[in-house]
Design an enzyme around this catalytic site. Structure first.
Site, PDB file in Angstrom:
ATOM      1  N   HIS A 116      39.647  10.046   7.675  1.00 12.59           N
ATOM      2  CA  HIS A 116      39.522   9.189   8.863  1.00 12.59           C
ATOM      3  C   HIS A 116      38.127   9.355   9.476  1.00 12.59           C
ATOM      4  O   HIS A 116      37.847   8.774  10.525  1.00 12.59           O
ATOM      5  CB  HIS A 116      40.545   9.593   9.935  1.00 12.59           C
ATOM      6  CG  HIS A 116      41.965   9.204   9.634  1.00 12.59           C
ATOM      7  ND1 HIS A 116      42.297   8.036   8.987  1.00 12.59           N
ATOM      8  CD2 HIS A 116      43.140   9.821   9.938  1.00 12.59           C
ATOM      9  CE1 HIS A 116      43.619   7.966   8.884  1.00 12.59           C
ATOM     10  NE2 HIS A 116      44.150   9.030   9.437  1.00 12.59           N
ATOM     11  N   ARG A 138      41.480  -2.706  10.060  1.00  6.59           N
ATOM     12  CA  ARG A 138      42.500  -3.528  10.722  1.00  6.59           C
ATOM     13  C   ARG A 138      41.914  -4.077  12.017  1.00  6.59           C
ATOM     14  O   ARG A 138      41.017  -3.463  12.610  1.00  6.59           O
ATOM     15  CB  ARG A 138      43.697  -2.619  11.035  1.00  6.59           C
ATOM     16  CG  ARG A 138      44.961  -3.322  11.495  1.00  6.59           C
ATOM     17  CD  ARG A 138      46.052  -2.288  11.722  1.00  6.59           C
ATOM     18  NE  ARG A 138      47.361  -2.891  11.883  1.00  6.59           N
ATOM     19  CZ  ARG A 138      48.480  -2.198  12.099  1.00  6.59           C
ATOM     20  NH1 ARG A 138      48.417  -0.876  12.189  1.00  6.59           N
ATOM     21  NH2 ARG A 138      49.639  -2.817  12.222  1.00  6.59           N
ATOM     22  N   SER A 146      49.069   0.401  17.431  1.00  5.66           N
ATOM     23  CA  SER A 146      49.649   1.315  16.449  1.00  5.66           C
ATOM     24  C   SER A 146      49.255   2.761  16.758  1.00  5.66           C
ATOM     25  O   SER A 146      50.079   3.676  16.671  1.00  5.66           O
ATOM     26  CB  SER A 146      49.191   0.923  15.047  1.00  5.66           C
ATOM     27  OG  SER A 146      49.844   1.704  14.076  1.00  5.66           O
ATOM     28  N   TYR A 201      43.438  -5.099   6.552  1.00  8.89           N
ATOM     29  CA  TYR A 201      44.889  -4.936   6.618  1.00  8.89           C
ATOM     30  C   TYR A 201      45.574  -6.292   6.453  1.00  8.89           C
ATOM     31  O   TYR A 201      46.530  -6.432   5.695  1.00  8.89           O
ATOM     32  CB  TYR A 201      45.231  -4.321   7.975  1.00  8.89           C
ATOM     33  CG  TYR A 201      46.668  -3.879   8.148  1.00  8.89           C
ATOM     34  CD1 TYR A 201      47.039  -2.574   7.873  1.00  8.89           C
ATOM     35  CD2 TYR A 201      47.642  -4.748   8.637  1.00  8.89           C
ATOM     36  CE1 TYR A 201      48.340  -2.142   8.053  1.00  8.89           C
ATOM     37  CE2 TYR A 201      48.949  -4.333   8.807  1.00  8.89           C
ATOM     38  CZ  TYR A 201      49.300  -3.020   8.517  1.00  8.89           C
ATOM     39  OH  TYR A 201      50.587  -2.601   8.702  1.00  8.89           O
ATOM     40  N   ARG A 258      55.707   2.466  11.386  1.00  8.34           N
ATOM     41  CA  ARG A 258      56.435   1.893  12.517  1.00  8.34           C
ATOM     42  C   ARG A 258      56.824   0.454  12.206  1.00  8.34           C
ATOM     43  O   ARG A 258      57.863   0.188  11.647  1.00  8.34           O
ATOM     44  CB  ARG A 258      55.577   1.996  13.789  1.00  8.34           C
ATOM     45  CG  ARG A 258      56.345   1.750  15.099  1.00  8.34           C
ATOM     46  CD  ARG A 258      55.441   1.889  16.298  1.00  8.34           C
ATOM     47  NE  ARG A 258      54.432   0.859  16.364  1.00  8.34           N
ATOM     48  CZ  ARG A 258      54.565  -0.313  16.987  1.00  8.34           C
ATOM     49  NH1 ARG A 258      55.683  -0.607  17.601  1.00  8.34           N
ATOM     50  NH2 ARG A 258      53.586  -1.191  16.994  1.00  8.34           N
ATOM     51  N   LYS A 259      55.973  -0.515  12.518  1.00 15.18           N
ATOM     52  CA  LYS A 259      56.295  -1.930  12.268  1.00 15.18           C
ATOM     53  C   LYS A 259      55.485  -2.530  11.128  1.00 15.18           C
ATOM     54  O   LYS A 259      55.974  -3.345  10.368  1.00 15.18           O
ATOM     55  CB  LYS A 259      56.038  -2.753  13.540  1.00 15.18           C
ATOM     56  CG  LYS A 259      57.120  -2.642  14.603  1.00 15.18           C
ATOM     57  CD  LYS A 259      56.838  -3.667  15.697  1.00 15.18           C
ATOM     58  CE  LYS A 259      57.946  -3.697  16.739  1.00 15.18           C
ATOM     59  NZ  LYS A 259      57.657  -4.706  17.783  1.00 15.18           N
ATOM     60  N   GLY A 260      54.204  -2.170  11.071  1.00 11.97           N
ATOM     61  CA  GLY A 260      53.349  -2.717  10.025  1.00 11.97           C
ATOM     62  C   GLY A 260      53.097  -4.206  10.164  1.00 11.97           C
ATOM     63  O   GLY A 260      52.872  -4.903   9.192  1.00 11.97           O
TER      64      GLY A 260
END
Length: 301
Positions: A116, A138, A146, A201, A258-260
């Site tokens: 990262h 992203r 996020s 993303y 989580r949701k993506g």
């Protein structure tokens, strides 16, 4: 307690985080905040001397930009192409303690590594060896949301007082691994580098098969059309979340995946926050090749 070594490590780190004072969970190194448990000072200092190889497979991303998703995709590409096994685990070089970093020299090629870190803070040997790097980026609004939810759930990081407080820190770059915009601009400078491949993303969500094909080509891992299709089908967000319960444990799975979704920011941003982010994007990234790649007007307006 699970016998899966990766799960055991994650559970130990989470327990350590739960016992630690909030104010001790982050520290500043060379102006950037890092999580004390995952990337202590000794890791970061040792990492500066990490020896890269030309044939290392490197994945880089700002936090919560699709790193875990792409980790699984790249590992599958490598496994299918070389006839090896998919190896689960954290490939982040800044999470390796000095001893683990030394042991890396014994790992056979090709090694899969990730980070990262801001590109300017990565070990200089990666640039010197012309190591190929895949970078996933992203849009900043979904990244912020996020990152917020991740910080709320992961005891290793300080729990934000509220979304508004987290947003303010995100905009000033006062979050782990630093400013989103600083990261993005640093990669923008390397967008024409033949050893750097930048994907977004959103484009990976739109056409994962195409993404798998481009990534395998970039790293030189030959795959048939059928293999590309199988990897893509096996790497959708829902499939990944399901499998992560086995690889990382149910609790860790709910933190990491989580949701993506693309566009979840609309459920969190106020009008004023949305305008603030728009202005920052306009000032920092509008007019750049990376800015155009992010399709900001499509996904963030």
């Amino acid at each position: 307690m699970s016998s899966n070594p990766e799960q055991m490590r994650m559970q130990a780190r989470m327990a350590k985080g739960q016992a630690m004072k909030e104010e001790d969970k982050l520290f500043r190194y060379k102006g950037v905040l890092y999580p004390t448990i995952m990337s202590p000072l000794e890791n970061l200092k040792a990492m500066e001397h990490l020896g890269a190889r030309h044939d290392d497979v490197m994945l880089a991303a700002y936090p919560k930009s699709g790193f875990n998703w792409m980790t699984a995709v790249v590992q599958k590409i490598m496994a299918v192409s070389t006839g090896g096994e998919v190896r689960w685990g954290h490939p982040h070089i800044e999470f390796f303690d000095p001893e683990a970093q030394q042991l890396l020299s014994q790992v056979p090629s090709p090694r899969f590594l990730g980070t990262h870190m801001h590109p300017d803070n990565m070990p200089p040997s990666f640039a010197a060896k012309k190591t190929k790097m895949l970078v996933i980026i992203r849009n900043p609004k979904d990244t912020a949301v996020s990152f917020y939810h991740f910080s709320v759930k992961d005891p290793v990081l300080p729990t934000p007082e509220s979304w508004d407080v987290f947003f303010s820190g995100f905009m000033s770059g006062d979050v782990p691994w630093g400013s989103y915009f600083d990261h993005a601009l640093a990669w923008e400078k390397r967008i024409e580098d033949p050893n750097v491949m930048i994907v977004t993303y959103a484009e990976m969500k739109e056409d994962l098969s195409k993404g798998v094909q481009q990534i395998s080509q970039f790293f030189g891992f030959p795959l048939s059309k059928e293999q590309i299709q199988t990897i893509a089908e096996d790497s959708t967000f829902s499939s990944m979340k399901e499998k992560s319960q086995v690889s990382h444990g149910i609790l860790a799975s709910s933190i990491i995946f989580r949701k993506g979704e693309v566009g979840d920011w609309k459920n969190h941003f106020s009008e004023a926050q949305s305008r603030m982010m728009d202005a920052e994007f306009e000032k920092r990234l509008a007019g750049t090749k990376l800015g155009a790649k992010l399709k900001y007007d499509l996904y963030c307006k």
